[in-house]
Design a protein around this motif. Structure first.
Motif, PDB file in Angstrom:
ATOM      1  N   VAL A  50       0.838  -1.200   0.000  1.00 20.04           N
ATOM      2  CA  VAL A  50       0.000   0.000   0.000  1.00 20.04           C
ATOM      3  C   VAL A  50       0.874   1.251   0.000  1.00 20.04           C
ATOM      4  CG1 VAL A  50      -1.642   1.335   1.389  1.00 20.04           C
ATOM      5  CG2 VAL A  50      -1.991  -1.111   1.060  1.00 20.04           C
ATOM      6  N   ASN A  51       1.955   1.227   0.769  1.00 21.67           N
ATOM      7  CA  ASN A  51       2.865   2.375   0.815  1.00 21.67           C
ATOM      8  C   ASN A  51       3.457   2.659  -0.563  1.00 21.67           C
ATOM      9  OD1 ASN A  51       4.325   4.452   2.008  1.00 21.67           O
ATOM     10  ND2 ASN A  51       6.053   3.121   2.470  1.00 21.67           N
ATOM     11  N   LYS A  52       3.868   1.623  -1.268  1.00 30.12           N
ATOM     12  CA  LYS A  52       4.416   1.813  -2.617  1.00 30.12           C
ATOM     13  C   LYS A  52       3.353   2.356  -3.565  1.00 30.12           C
ATOM     14  CE  LYS A  52       8.000  -1.701  -2.255  1.00 30.12           C
ATOM     15  NZ  LYS A  52       8.465  -3.033  -2.681  1.00 30.12           N
ATOM     16  N   GLN A  53       2.118   1.863  -3.445  1.00 31.62           N
ATOM     17  CA  GLN A  53       1.038   2.357  -4.300  1.00 31.62           C
ATOM     18  C   GLN A  53       0.767   3.832  -4.032  1.00 31.62           C
ATOM     19  OE1 GLN A  53      -2.173  -0.306  -3.362  1.00 31.62           O
ATOM     20  NE2 GLN A  53      -1.527  -1.860  -4.850  1.00 31.62           N
ATOM     21  N   MET A  54       0.759   4.212  -2.775  1.00 34.86           N
ATOM     22  CA  MET A  54       0.504   5.610  -2.437  1.00 34.86           C
ATOM     23  C   MET A  54       1.643   6.508  -2.919  1.00 34.86           C
ATOM     24  SD  MET A  54      -2.464   5.625  -1.272  1.00 34.86           S
ATOM     25  CE  MET A  54      -2.532   7.336  -0.824  1.00 34.86           C
ATOM     26  N   CYS A  55       2.875   6.054  -2.783  1.00 33.05           N
ATOM     27  CA  CYS A  55       4.010   6.840  -3.291  1.00 33.05           C
ATOM     28  C   CYS A  55       3.893   7.014  -4.798  1.00 33.05           C
ATOM     29  CB  CYS A  55       5.331   6.161  -2.929  1.00 33.05           C
ATOM     30  SG  CYS A  55       5.778   6.325  -1.195  1.00 33.05           S
ATOM     31  N   LYS A  60       2.741  10.487  -9.456  1.00 35.49           N
ATOM     32  CA  LYS A  60       1.932  10.764 -10.646  1.00 35.49           C
ATOM     33  C   LYS A  60       1.225  12.108 -10.536  1.00 35.49           C
ATOM     34  CE  LYS A  60       0.991   6.006 -12.012  1.00 35.49           C
ATOM     35  NZ  LYS A  60      -0.040   4.957 -12.132  1.00 35.49           N
ATOM     36  N   SER A  61       0.648  12.386  -9.371  1.00 37.35           N
ATOM     37  CA  SER A  61      -0.074  13.655  -9.227  1.00 37.35           C
ATOM     38  C   SER A  61       0.887  14.837  -9.315  1.00 37.35           C
ATOM     39  CB  SER A  61      -0.854  13.687  -7.916  1.00 37.35           C
ATOM     40  OG  SER A  61       0.024  13.662  -6.810  1.00 37.35           O
ATOM     41  N   ARG A  62       2.089  14.697  -8.789  1.00 37.03           N
ATOM     42  CA  ARG A  62       3.076  15.775  -8.903  1.00 37.03           C
ATOM     43  C   ARG A  62       3.517  15.964 -10.355  1.00 37.03           C
ATOM     44  NH1 ARG A  62       6.796  14.778  -3.505  1.00 37.03           N
ATOM     45  NH2 ARG A  62       5.190  15.430  -2.043  1.00 37.03           N
TER      46      ARG A  62
END
Length: 82
Positions: A50-55, A60-62
């Motif tokens: 989950v941590n990797k997915q959130m990173c 992507k958003s940045r």
């Protein structure tokens, strides 16, 4: 004297019974501990995933934000100033 011997035998039997129950409790605790160890490993793997997915989502958003800013700068700089 026989009463003391009988009392001692009774106490020893109770002690043996308590030791046996303690052994059963320790076996139960050992099983629960093993189960917790397995679940904690699974939790750790899932948390890392989950941590990797959130990173990845943050990156992507940045990148989208930086792309939009660059696009706006290009548009603003290419429009002739009147």
């Amino acid at each position: 004297l026989q009463a003391q011997v009988d009392d001692t035998v009774r106490i020893m039997r109770e002690n043996i019974k308590k030791v046996s129950e303690r052994g059963e409790n320790l076996d139960s605790l050992q099983g629960k501990t093993h189960g917790l160890a397995i679940h904690s490993d699974s939790f750790c793997r899932d948390a890392n995933k989950v941590n990797k997915q959130m990173c990845s989502k943050v990156i992507k958003s940045r990148m989208y934000l930086i792309g939009c800013i660059i696009f706006l700068l290009v548009v603003l700089l290419t429009i002739p100033v009147v």
